[in-house]
Structure formats: structure tokens, C-alpha cells
Enzyme design. Structure first.
Site, PDB file in Angstrom:
ATOM      1  N   ASP A   8       3.597   9.083  -4.828  1.00 10.14           N
ATOM      2  CA  ASP A   8       3.231   7.996  -3.915  1.00 10.14           C
ATOM      3  C   ASP A   8       1.709   7.909  -3.966  1.00 10.14           C
ATOM      4  O   ASP A   8       1.017   8.680  -3.311  1.00 10.14           O
ATOM      5  CB  ASP A   8       3.714   8.294  -2.495  1.00 10.14           C
ATOM      6  CG  ASP A   8       3.309   7.209  -1.512  1.00 10.14           C
ATOM      7  OD1 ASP A   8       3.315   6.023  -1.894  1.00 10.14           O
ATOM      8  OD2 ASP A   8       2.973   7.546  -0.364  1.00 10.14           O
ATOM      9  N   GLU A  67       5.435   4.775  -7.470  1.00 10.62           N
ATOM     10  CA  GLU A  67       5.607   3.517  -6.741  1.00 10.62           C
ATOM     11  C   GLU A  67       4.760   2.425  -7.382  1.00 10.62           C
ATOM     12  O   GLU A  67       3.619   2.660  -7.771  1.00 10.62           O
ATOM     13  CB  GLU A  67       5.195   3.714  -5.281  1.00 10.62           C
ATOM     14  CG  GLU A  67       5.510   2.527  -4.401  1.00 10.62           C
ATOM     15  CD  GLU A  67       5.203   2.811  -2.945  1.00 10.62           C
ATOM     16  OE1 GLU A  67       6.116   3.271  -2.246  1.00 10.62           O
ATOM     17  OE2 GLU A  67       4.053   2.600  -2.532  1.00 10.62           O
ATOM     18  N   ASP A 139       3.549  11.023   3.229  1.00  8.28           N
ATOM     19  CA  ASP A 139       3.275  10.679   1.831  1.00  8.28           C
ATOM     20  C   ASP A 139       4.125  11.510   0.871  1.00  8.28           C
ATOM     21  O   ASP A 139       4.577  11.011  -0.159  1.00  8.28           O
ATOM     22  CB  ASP A 139       1.781  10.845   1.525  1.00  8.28           C
ATOM     23  CG  ASP A 139       0.936   9.869   2.327  1.00  8.28           C
ATOM     24  OD1 ASP A 139       1.036   8.653   2.074  1.00  8.28           O
ATOM     25  OD2 ASP A 139       0.192  10.315   3.214  1.00  8.28           O
TER      26      ASP A 139
END
EC number: 3.1.21.10
Length: 173
Positions: A8, A67, A139
Site C-alpha cells: 500500500d 495498489e 496501512d
């Protein structure tokens, strides 16, 4: 068996999560955050690259899932996010890892069941799916959710391929 590293990305905090997939079973291997406390962007990017490279060396993943960039309201933030993604991807490519990208909505849809899920819902489902004692940091939970999404997508792709092959064999008989 596959080991998947989920990332992430962020210019200040980059979450990572590592899981092992054996068939449909997922096992938690590790997670955390790479925190960049320096102010200048080039130094932060260097720390992200070094951190991701170290994680790859430690866990020896087979796949790298990250991502995708989403359109942020602040163009400067979106550019910094893109640069953070870039150095993380370069760290993976430099170690010959195949890179897969997933949209945030797809990750939330896969893990929680709705593309508009809150971070707390993602944390809860990651904890449940991986049988963790406590919710991971936000996160890190997002990174684990990205890795879980990769497992789900590849599992479904394999099942579809097997189904098509079975259908083709049936037609050939």
C-alpha cells in the site's frame, strides 16, 4: 504454494503485508509499515526503495501486488503517491518479481464485499481472514488486503481456465 507481497504505497507511510497461499488456505507471514521521517521527497523515495528491497530479500515472495494510483483531489499528493509506487515497483522488478496492480475499490470489494468499505472494515476482515489476534495497522491491513485480492483473483482465473479446458475436452470427445 506462493508467497505474495502486498504494498500500500505512500510517500510518508508505505504499508506492506506478506502472506502464503497453499490452495485456498492463506497464512499470515508478516506486515508493517515503512515510515519516512525525512522531509525531502528524494530521500523518502530512497527509503521506500530500500525498505521494499529489504522486505523482498527477507520474505522471498513469488508475486508482488500493489495498489493502483487513484485520482486524488490534490494533484501534488497524487504525483508523490505515483513516485512512491514507482520506486516500490522498481524494487520488485529489480528482483525479477512479477508485478500485479489492483484498484482500491476492487481490493475493498474482494475483502469486505463492498467497494466503499471503511479502513476499519478492511482491518477487521483482514484480521478475520488471516486469523490474527488483533487488527493490523491501517496501512499494513491495506497491504495485506491487496495480497489477499491477488490470491483471490489468481485463484478465480485458474478455476475459469480449468472450466474452459474441461468444456473444450467435452466438445472434443
Amino acid at each position: 504454494m506462493s508467497i505474495i507481497l502486498g504494498i500500500d504505497p505512500g510517500s510518508r507511510i508505505t504499508g506492506y503485508g506478506v502472506i502464503r497461499q497453499v490452495g485456498r488456505q492463506l497464512t499470515y507471514l508478516g506486515s508493517g509499515c515503512i515510515r519516512t521521517k525525512v522531509d525531502d521527497l528524494p530521500s523518502r523515495l530512497k527509503l521506500i526503495y530500500a525498505g521494499v528491497s529489504e522486505i523482498i530479500t527477507q520474505f522471498q515472495p513469488d508475486f508482488f501486488a500493489i495498489e493502483q494510483v487513484f485520482m486524488a483531489k490534490n494533484a501534488d499528493s497524487a504525483l508523490k503517491l505515483g513516485q512512491a509506487r514507482g520506486v516500490a515497483i522498481v524494487a520488485a522488478v529489480n528482483q525479477d518479481l512479477p508485478v500485479f496492480e489492483y484498484a482500491a475499490r476492487q481490493v475493498k470489494q474482494t475483502v469486505v464485499g463492498t467497494g466503499g468499505a471503511a479502513k476499519s472494515q478492511v482491518q477487521h476482515m483482514v484480521r478475520t481472514l488471516l486469523k490474527l489476534q488483533a487488527n493490523p495497522q491501517a496501512d499494513a491491513a491495506d497491504a495485506l488486503a491487496i495480497a489477499i485480492t491477488h490470491c483471490h483473483v489468481t485463484q478465480n482465473s485458474m478455476q475459469m481456465s480449468e472450466s474452459r479446458l474441461s468444456l473444450a475436452r467435452g466438445r472434443l470427445r
